[in-house]
Motif scaffolding. Sequence first.
Motif, mmCIF file in Angstrom:
data_model
loop_
_atom_site.group_PDB
_atom_site.id
_atom_site.type_symbol
_atom_site.label_atom_id
_atom_site.label_comp_id
_atom_site.label_asym_id
_atom_site.label_seq_id
_atom_site.Cartn_x
_atom_site.Cartn_y
_atom_site.Cartn_z
ATOM 1 N N GLY A 98 0.783 -1.209 0.000
ATOM 2 C CA GLY A 98 0.000 0.000 0.000
ATOM 3 C C GLY A 98 0.823 1.270 0.000
ATOM 4 O O GLY A 98 0.316 2.329 -0.279
ATOM 5 N N GLY A 150 -1.273 -2.132 8.869
ATOM 6 C CA GLY A 150 -2.241 -1.465 8.006
ATOM 7 C C GLY A 150 -2.282 0.014 8.299
ATOM 8 O O GLY A 150 -1.302 0.610 8.754
ATOM 9 N N GLN A 191 -7.903 -0.125 6.126
ATOM 10 C CA GLN A 191 -7.244 -1.148 5.328
ATOM 11 C C GLN A 191 -6.162 -1.823 6.177
ATOM 12 O O GLN A 191 -5.490 -1.172 6.976
ATOM 13 C CB GLN A 191 -6.612 -0.537 4.076
ATOM 14 N N TYR A 229 -3.232 -10.840 2.856
ATOM 15 C CA TYR A 229 -4.510 -10.231 3.220
ATOM 16 C C TYR A 229 -5.343 -11.234 4.001
ATOM 17 O O TYR A 229 -5.012 -12.426 4.104
ATOM 18 C CB TYR A 229 -5.245 -9.721 1.976
ATOM 19 N N THR A 249 -12.061 -6.355 -0.018
ATOM 20 C CA THR A 249 -10.657 -6.087 -0.345
ATOM 21 C C THR A 249 -10.556 -4.904 -1.291
ATOM 22 O O THR A 249 -11.547 -4.478 -1.901
ATOM 23 C CB THR A 249 -9.996 -7.305 -1.006
ATOM 24 N N THR A 250 -9.347 -4.378 -1.427
ATOM 25 C CA THR A 250 -9.048 -3.342 -2.398
ATOM 26 C C THR A 250 -7.620 -3.543 -2.883
ATOM 27 O O THR A 250 -6.807 -4.176 -2.197
ATOM 28 C CB THR A 250 -9.231 -1.937 -1.799
ATOM 29 N N ASP A 305 -3.759 -3.198 -3.556
ATOM 30 C CA ASP A 305 -2.729 -2.652 -2.681
ATOM 31 C C ASP A 305 -1.637 -1.888 -3.431
ATOM 32 O O ASP A 305 -0.730 -1.333 -2.814
ATOM 33 C CB ASP A 305 -2.091 -3.754 -1.826
ATOM 34 N N ASN A 363 -5.350 -5.517 -0.272
ATOM 35 C CA ASN A 363 -5.479 -5.166 1.132
ATOM 36 C C ASN A 363 -6.882 -5.560 1.584
ATOM 37 O O ASN A 363 -7.839 -5.470 0.811
ATOM 38 C CB ASN A 363 -5.309 -3.661 1.351
ATOM 39 N N SER A 364 -7.015 -5.988 2.819
ATOM 40 C CA SER A 364 -8.332 -6.242 3.386
ATOM 41 C C SER A 364 -8.914 -4.940 3.903
ATOM 42 O O SER A 364 -8.188 -3.997 4.228
ATOM 43 C CB SER A 364 -8.233 -7.272 4.508
ATOM 44 N N LEU A 365 -10.241 -4.897 4.023
ATOM 45 C CA LEU A 365 -10.933 -3.651 4.350
ATOM 46 C C LEU A 365 -12.059 -3.935 5.328
ATOM 47 O O LEU A 365 -12.846 -4.869 5.135
ATOM 48 C CB LEU A 365 -11.491 -3.013 3.075
ATOM 49 N N ASP A 371 -10.773 4.166 -3.811
ATOM 50 C CA ASP A 371 -10.385 4.382 -2.417
ATOM 51 C C ASP A 371 -10.649 5.814 -1.944
ATOM 52 O O ASP A 371 -10.958 6.027 -0.774
ATOM 53 C CB ASP A 371 -8.908 4.056 -2.219
#
Length: 494
Positions: free
Chosen positions: A13, A189, A221, A232, A239-240, A242, A248-250, A322
């Motif tokens: 990220g 994160g 995130q 993740y 997720t989104t 990275d 990345n987890s959200l 994002d």
Amino acid sequence: MHNQTKSLTGRIGVSAILLLAMTGCKSTIEADSPASACLQVAGTWDLIADTDDSQCGGSGKQEKMVFTVTQDHCQLENSDGTTGTINGADINWIADPWYINGGEVTYSKAIARIEGKQVTGSYDWNWSDGSNECSGTTKVNGTILANGETVSVQTKVKEKNPMLLPSEGSIAHTFSLQASDAKAVYLAGEMSDWQADVFKMKKQEQGDWSLTLYLQPGAWQYKFVVDGKWRYDHSNPKTTDDGYEGLNSLIVLGKEVAELTVNPNIAHGAVINSDFDSKVLGANSPYAVYLPAGYSADSQKIYPLLVLLHGYGNDQQQWIRDGKIQNFMDNLADKGVIEPFIIVMPSGEKSQYVGKREIHIMEELIPYVKAQYRIKPGKASTAISGLSMGGFGAFYLAHRHQDIFGLSVPLSGYFNMSNYPDFNPEKFTMTPALYLYCGSDDHTSFVSNQGLVKLLKKGGIDFTYKTAPGGHTWRYWNSISSEFLTVISDFFNQ
């Protein structure tokens, strides 16, 4: 080899550093005291770490480090949990090896020198996963703060991880992971500014690892760091991207910032996804455009243009996905806080917006967009902004094309001037207005922003610099979106 070690400087990220926080080191110190006496080194250590990890596929990194050292006679402990012993003029730190990217980091040599309250040092380290290995050096310099300074900085250090205890408005959330064979698991994160070793998780009897944090409402995130490998949360479907070809987890706790969310009761602008067959790049290059609400209804009205740049390794959708920039624009325009303007979001990949990517944006994409949409001409109606790599791009392109842009707003820009070899600080002029933002807890960009600010002041350049608590995260960028969009709107309407 590069694929094995790229996260040593490019953590998930963000572009981040291999952190060597004075652990596992032996310090050589000169003092007037007898060799048998224990030096008084307790206090708050405020350092800048400069890492050369080129042998590990990195491009170098600077980072600010602040930690406390407590002292009981000749025994020491720092706020990272590392212990040490003073023996005459030497400090011997005792620390276990640690893990990153599936390998083990050990120290081959770590020497520091303290003269008065000034700290300098050089730490040689090695990384190995059993099959591949590399090495590098981290140089540090800084100060052991005086008593009057220590109080305020120590308070900041103590408050650095308030998520471990309940606080007003916070929401408890337990992160968990099944990894029975793991030796060490960390939660990393936006809560740690993507540092890998801040929140250590606890292993339960069943082999689960867990940690409860008390977080403020909104989106967060995160990732897990399992024996040095980033992953993740496979149990979380949200997720989104990275920025490093991963996820990345959200999580979203409570309610998000109102301006960031969709309001079904107001008019909405349109996001158009398109692409451009670039002769300069020799490839198709995607881009996105935001058109304000009412653009189609009034065929005579013309609008200012903002060029908005994404971060390293991400894409033209980052500000939509994002940053929710379309929601900010809709909500702020509906409230009358801003006057509407058009936004174009190019693809920059990992280019730093230099070379062919610069030519493509300036000579192909911007003229094309101006021909396609009703855009006001002139630099008074053209601005550029961006985050991280895009913050550097916003400064770089505005400086290189001062006839095009009237305003530059870098957000957490990573100002590595090796990406701008033609830059001459001795002959530096900047006619576009310049408005800089950076979070004071940003381990990636704060140091380079401070360096640029000094350079600007030395050159007599007129600029505005705003810093507030926050890291290299969407938590910070979303928190300033209303403000920086207002700055841009006010510029267009002055």
